[in-house]
Write an enzyme that holds these catalytic residues in place. Structure first.
Site, PDB file in Angstrom:
ATOM      1  N   LYS A  22       0.836  -1.210   0.000  1.00 57.92           N
ATOM      2  CA  LYS A  22       0.000   0.000   0.000  1.00 57.92           C
ATOM      3  C   LYS A  22       0.868   1.256   0.000  1.00 57.92           C
ATOM      4  CE  LYS A  22      -1.887   1.661   3.979  1.00 57.92           C
ATOM      5  NZ  LYS A  22      -1.606   3.094   4.177  1.00 57.92           N
ATOM      6  N   ASN A  23       1.855   1.290   0.909  1.00 62.42           N
ATOM      7  CA  ASN A  23       2.614   2.530   1.069  1.00 62.42           C
ATOM      8  C   ASN A  23       3.604   2.792  -0.072  1.00 62.42           C
ATOM      9  OD1 ASN A  23       1.184   3.033   3.336  1.00 62.42           O
ATOM     10  ND2 ASN A  23       2.871   2.727   4.790  1.00 62.42           N
ATOM     11  N   ARG A  92      -4.768  10.511   4.363  1.00 62.93           N
ATOM     12  CA  ARG A  92      -3.771  11.574   4.450  1.00 62.93           C
ATOM     13  C   ARG A  92      -2.775  11.531   3.306  1.00 62.93           C
ATOM     14  NH1 ARG A  92      -2.685  14.101   8.656  1.00 62.93           N
ATOM     15  NH2 ARG A  92      -0.491  13.935   8.135  1.00 62.93           N
ATOM     16  N   CYS A 116      -5.523  13.017  12.756  1.00 62.40           N
ATOM     17  CA  CYS A 116      -6.182  11.732  12.557  1.00 62.40           C
ATOM     18  C   CYS A 116      -6.126  10.985  13.877  1.00 62.40           C
ATOM     19  CB  CYS A 116      -5.508  10.936  11.448  1.00 62.40           C
ATOM     20  SG  CYS A 116      -3.904  10.322  11.907  1.00 62.40           S
ATOM     21  N   ARG A 121      -0.126  14.809  13.118  1.00 65.41           N
ATOM     22  CA  ARG A 121       0.418  14.552  11.780  1.00 65.41           C
ATOM     23  C   ARG A 121       0.399  15.763  10.839  1.00 65.41           C
ATOM     24  NH1 ARG A 121      -1.492   8.597   9.976  1.00 65.41           N
ATOM     25  NH2 ARG A 121       0.325   8.733   8.635  1.00 65.41           N
ATOM     26  N   PRO A 122       1.128  16.825  11.194  1.00 67.16           N
ATOM     27  CA  PRO A 122       1.178  17.997  10.314  1.00 67.16           C
ATOM     28  C   PRO A 122       1.958  17.725   9.026  1.00 67.16           C
ATOM     29  CG  PRO A 122       2.648  18.286  12.200  1.00 67.16           C
ATOM     30  CD  PRO A 122       1.950  16.977  12.397  1.00 67.16           C
ATOM     31  N   VAL A 123       1.866  18.657   8.039  1.00 63.82           N
ATOM     32  CA  VAL A 123       2.594  18.495   6.773  1.00 63.82           C
ATOM     33  C   VAL A 123       3.530  19.692   6.541  1.00 63.82           C
ATOM     34  CG1 VAL A 123       0.940  16.960   5.635  1.00 63.82           C
ATOM     35  CG2 VAL A 123       0.612  19.434   5.488  1.00 63.82           C
ATOM     36  N   ASP A 124       3.966  20.314   7.649  1.00 59.65           N
ATOM     37  CA  ASP A 124       4.808  21.505   7.539  1.00 59.65           C
ATOM     38  C   ASP A 124       6.107  21.238   6.786  1.00 59.65           C
ATOM     39  OD1 ASP A 124       5.096  19.923   9.990  1.00 59.65           O
ATOM     40  OD2 ASP A 124       6.757  21.260  10.453  1.00 59.65           O
ATOM     41  N   GLN A 125       6.644  20.020   6.902  1.00 61.09           N
ATOM     42  CA  GLN A 125       7.927  19.736   6.228  1.00 61.09           C
ATOM     43  C   GLN A 125       7.756  19.644   4.711  1.00 61.09           C
ATOM     44  OE1 GLN A 125      10.794  19.781   8.057  1.00 61.09           O
ATOM     45  NE2 GLN A 125       9.296  20.350   9.612  1.00 61.09           N
ATOM     46  N   ASP A 304       4.178   0.873  12.251  1.00 57.38           N
ATOM     47  CA  ASP A 304       3.034   0.154  11.665  1.00 57.38           C
ATOM     48  C   ASP A 304       2.965  -1.314  12.104  1.00 57.38           C
ATOM     49  OD1 ASP A 304       2.195   2.434  10.422  1.00 57.38           O
ATOM     50  OD2 ASP A 304       2.811   1.869   8.411  1.00 57.38           O
ATOM     51  N   ILE A 326       7.019   7.533  17.201  1.00 58.45           N
ATOM     52  CA  ILE A 326       6.642   8.242  15.964  1.00 58.45           C
ATOM     53  C   ILE A 326       5.333   9.021  16.126  1.00 58.45           C
ATOM     54  CG2 ILE A 326       6.206   8.013  13.489  1.00 58.45           C
ATOM     55  CD1 ILE A 326       8.892   6.921  13.956  1.00 58.45           C
ATOM     56  N   ARG A 396      -8.926  -0.509   4.241  1.00 63.05           N
ATOM     57  CA  ARG A 396      -8.029   0.517   3.687  1.00 63.05           C
ATOM     58  C   ARG A 396      -6.662  -0.085   3.361  1.00 63.05           C
ATOM     59  NH1 ARG A 396      -6.862   5.219   7.328  1.00 63.05           N
ATOM     60  NH2 ARG A 396      -5.464   5.478   5.574  1.00 63.05           N
TER      61      ARG A 396
HETATM   62  C1  UD1 Z   1       3.981   7.065   6.546  1.00 67.29           C
HETATM   63  C2  UD1 Z   1       3.181   5.829   6.285  1.00 67.29           C
HETATM   64  C3  UD1 Z   1       2.536   5.327   7.574  1.00 67.29           C
HETATM   65  C4  UD1 Z   1       3.594   5.157   8.664  1.00 67.29           C
HETATM   66  C5  UD1 Z   1       4.430   6.421   8.817  1.00 67.29           C
HETATM   67  C6  UD1 Z   1       5.603   6.244   9.762  1.00 67.29           C
HETATM   68  C7  UD1 Z   1       2.473   6.108   3.995  1.00 67.29           C
HETATM   69  C8  UD1 Z   1       1.343   6.361   3.049  1.00 67.29           C
HETATM   70  N1  UD1 Z   1       2.163   6.128   5.301  1.00 67.29           N
HETATM   71  O1  UD1 Z   1       3.055   8.075   7.018  1.00 67.29           O
HETATM   72  O2  UD1 Z   1       1.911   4.073   7.297  1.00 67.29           O
HETATM   73  O3  UD1 Z   1       2.963   4.889   9.894  1.00 67.29           O
HETATM   74  O4  UD1 Z   1       4.968   6.818   7.537  1.00 67.29           O
HETATM   75  O5  UD1 Z   1       6.412   5.207   9.360  1.00 67.29           O
HETATM   76  O6  UD1 Z   1       3.593   5.856   3.582  1.00 67.29           O
HETATM   77  N2  UD1 Z   1       5.646  15.033  10.747  1.00 67.29           N
HETATM   78  C9  UD1 Z   1       5.635  16.396  10.990  1.00 67.29           C
HETATM   79  N3  UD1 Z   1       5.608  17.259   9.919  1.00 67.29           N
HETATM   80  C10 UD1 Z   1       5.587  16.812   8.630  1.00 67.29           C
HETATM   81  C11 UD1 Z   1       5.605  15.432   8.394  1.00 67.29           C
HETATM   82  C12 UD1 Z   1       5.634  14.554   9.464  1.00 67.29           C
HETATM   83  O7  UD1 Z   1       5.629  16.823  12.138  1.00 67.29           O
HETATM   84  O8  UD1 Z   1       5.560  17.658   7.713  1.00 67.29           O
HETATM   85  C13 UD1 Z   1       5.690  14.074  11.884  1.00 67.29           C
HETATM   86  C14 UD1 Z   1       4.438  13.224  11.988  1.00 67.29           C
HETATM   87  O9  UD1 Z   1       3.408  13.885  12.721  1.00 67.29           O
HETATM   88  C15 UD1 Z   1       4.963  11.992  12.680  1.00 67.29           C
HETATM   89  C16 UD1 Z   1       6.379  11.859  12.114  1.00 67.29           C
HETATM   90  O10 UD1 Z   1       6.723  13.141  11.622  1.00 67.29           O
HETATM   91  O11 UD1 Z   1       5.045  12.199  14.078  1.00 67.29           O
HETATM   92  C17 UD1 Z   1       6.531  10.848  11.009  1.00 67.29           C
HETATM   93  O12 UD1 Z   1       5.474  11.009  10.073  1.00 67.29           O
HETATM   94  P1  UD1 Z   1       5.618  10.614   8.537  1.00 67.29           P
HETATM   95  O13 UD1 Z   1       6.825   9.780   8.312  1.00 67.29           O
HETATM   96  O14 UD1 Z   1       5.468  11.854   7.717  1.00 67.29           O
HETATM   97  O15 UD1 Z   1       4.317   9.710   8.326  1.00 67.29           O
HETATM   98  P2  UD1 Z   1       3.508   9.612   7.001  1.00 67.29           P
HETATM   99  O16 UD1 Z   1       4.415   9.849   5.859  1.00 67.29           O
HETATM  100  O17 UD1 Z   1       2.238  10.405   7.107  1.00 67.29           O
END
Ligand code: UD1
Length: 416
Positions: A22-23, A92, A116, A121-125, A304, A326, A396
């Site tokens: 999936k990922n 997401r 969620c 789980r922000p997307v600031d990066q 996971d 995480i 899912r």
């Molecule tokens: C991906 C996987 C998910 C897995 C996770 C961690 C997919 C589709 N999903 O989720 O199954 O559980 O990796 O291995 O591949 N963070 C920030 N800012 C950002 C991005 C991330 O603060 O801009 C934080 C997140 O809140 C979290 C950590 O960084 O605490 C890691 O998240 P991330 O690796 O981004 O998870 P996903 O990519 O959403």
């Protein structure tokens, strides 16, 4: 809403095939946005998240054609670079359209995912990296509105290791002008799978799978045919299901090189494991030993797989500590496991699990994808019947879970 009913106490035995990851599939589907030419994908799992991504892409003007495990995508007619909240709130990973849209189309409007069940789980990066590449980004009414003439290569250092963040920036950088260096990049095997596809499409990428990825932008990418890697989390989940039931299973197509630490923990728990070219064979003892673990980015123990190992520890001999580093809220399965008789104490990001001799079937509620998997694993062991509600979470991320478990001898049925 569908429920699962599981009659526990049957050892899993036999052989099943592992599906595409999936990922890896989700970012790879988004890579179609980077080219005018046809992308032909094989081994695409039938999952709700994949269907959601295909709907999002179709809305953007992408031609999507599916036949069994094969999906063909043609984004020559891309005309609507918009991912609506109604999709993004359910998945997401929709954010993965942002990088490729900006890179090829020069504009994007993608809903902010919001929180969620397992955390903020922000997307600031993702945003910070795209801005470093010259994108103009602002937030308006819950949407990320982004524009760029042509992205420019940049040196990007992410504050934390982010999987989809690394993938989004990698897809943006392949069409940017000049070199992009992503430092503190995630090293997950799914990132390598995406990079391999992009390279096949004509991208210049070095270092995927390490924490420094270098990308030299090219003007255009072409079409490709690509088979998605097997799912390591699905593999780990069925290994745990076999382990808890004292089972003996062979998982065809499972790839052991991407599962090192999970296999190590199963060995520590007392399982016998044989690695073969065609897959992984696991034979479990009558009772497992408790195994402690701490989640962290790859190659450390995957978050996971944390919930599934909590289920194993619930009935193992001894005491295990589990530390989740995480996501801040990823122990919701613990209270449901306790309804089956597990003895678990939670203290912030730490859980202590005292193994009990038996679990007893009960009604429980699935709260997220991997939490649901842990409830299925515990139910396979629990005496009597367990009913798991809200199993749409499982749909899912697990292709044909009931069929696969039934093929291994589990007593499981879906009630509609
Ligand atoms: C991906 C996987 C998910 C897995 C996770 C961690 C997919 C589709 N999903 O989720 O199954 O559980 O990796 O291995 O591949 N963070 C920030 N800012 C950002 C991005 C991330 O603060 O801009 C934080 C997140 O809140 C979290 C950590 O960084 O605490 C890691 O998240 P991330 O690796 O981004 O998870 P996903 O990519 O959403």
């Amino acid at each position: 809403m569908d429920k699962l009913k599981i009659e526990g106490g049957h050892s899993l035995k036999g052989e099943i095939e592992i599906s595409g990851a999936k990922n890896a599939a989700l970012p790879i589907l988004c890579a179609c946005l980077l080219t005018q030419e046809l992308l032909e994908l094989e081994n695409v799992p039938h999952l709700q998240d994949v269907e959601t991504m295909l709907k999002i892409l179709e809305h953007m003007g992408v031609g999507c054609f599916r036949e069994k495990q094969k999906v063909s995508l043609n984004a020559a007619g891309l005309n609507n670079p918009y991912a609506a909240y109604q999709w993004v709130k359910t998945m997401r990973a929709s954010i993965l359209t942002l990088g490729p849209l900006l890179a090829r189309y020069g504009e994007a409007k993608v809903s902010l995912p919001g929180g969620c069940a397992i955390g903020a789980r922000p997307v600031d990066q993702h945003i910070k990296g795209l801005e470093a590449m010259g994108a103009e980004i602002h937030l308006e009414e819950g949407y990320i509105i982004a524009r760029a003439k042509r992205l420019k290569g940049a040196r990007i250092f992410t504050d934390m290791v982010t999987v989809t963040g690394t993938e989004n920036l990698m897809m943006a950088a392949v069409l940017a002008e000049g070199e992009t260096v992503i430092e503190n990049a995630a090293r997950e095997p799914e990132i390598v799978d995406l990079a391999n596809l992009l390279i096949q499409m004509g991208a210049q990428i070095n270092g995927a799978g390490t924490d420094i990825i270098r990308i030299e932008g090219v003007k255009t990418l072409h079409g490709a045919r690509y088979a998605i890697m097997p799912d390591r989390i699905e593999t780990g989940t069925y290994l745990c299901a076999a382990a808890i039931t004292g089972g003996d299973v062979f998982l065809r197509r499972a790839r052991n090189t991407i599962l090192d630490i999970v296999l190590d923990k199963l060995l520590d728990a007392g399982c016998t494991i044989h690695l073969e070219n065609a897959g992984i064979h696991l034979k479990a003892p009558p009772r497992l030993k408790a195994v402690s673990l701490r989640t962290a980015p790859y190659p450390a123990f995957p978050t996971d797989m944390q919930a599934q190992f909590m289920a194993l520890n619930a009935v193992a001999e001894g005491v295990a500590t589990i530390r989740e580093t995480i996501f801040e809220n990823r122990f919701m399965h613990a209270v449901e496991l306790m309804r089956l008789g597990a003895d678990i104490q939670i203290d912030g990001a730490n859980a202590t699990v005292h193994g009990v001799a038996r679990l007893l079937g009960a009604s429980v509620m699935a709260t997220d994808l991997r939490a649901s998997a842990s409830l299925v694993i515990a139910a396979l062991k629990a005496e009597g019947e367990t009913t798991i509600e809200r199993i749409y979470h499982l749909d899912r991320g697990y292709e044909q879970m009931e069929q696969k478990l039934s093929a291994l001898g589990a007593q499981i049925k879906r009630v509609r």
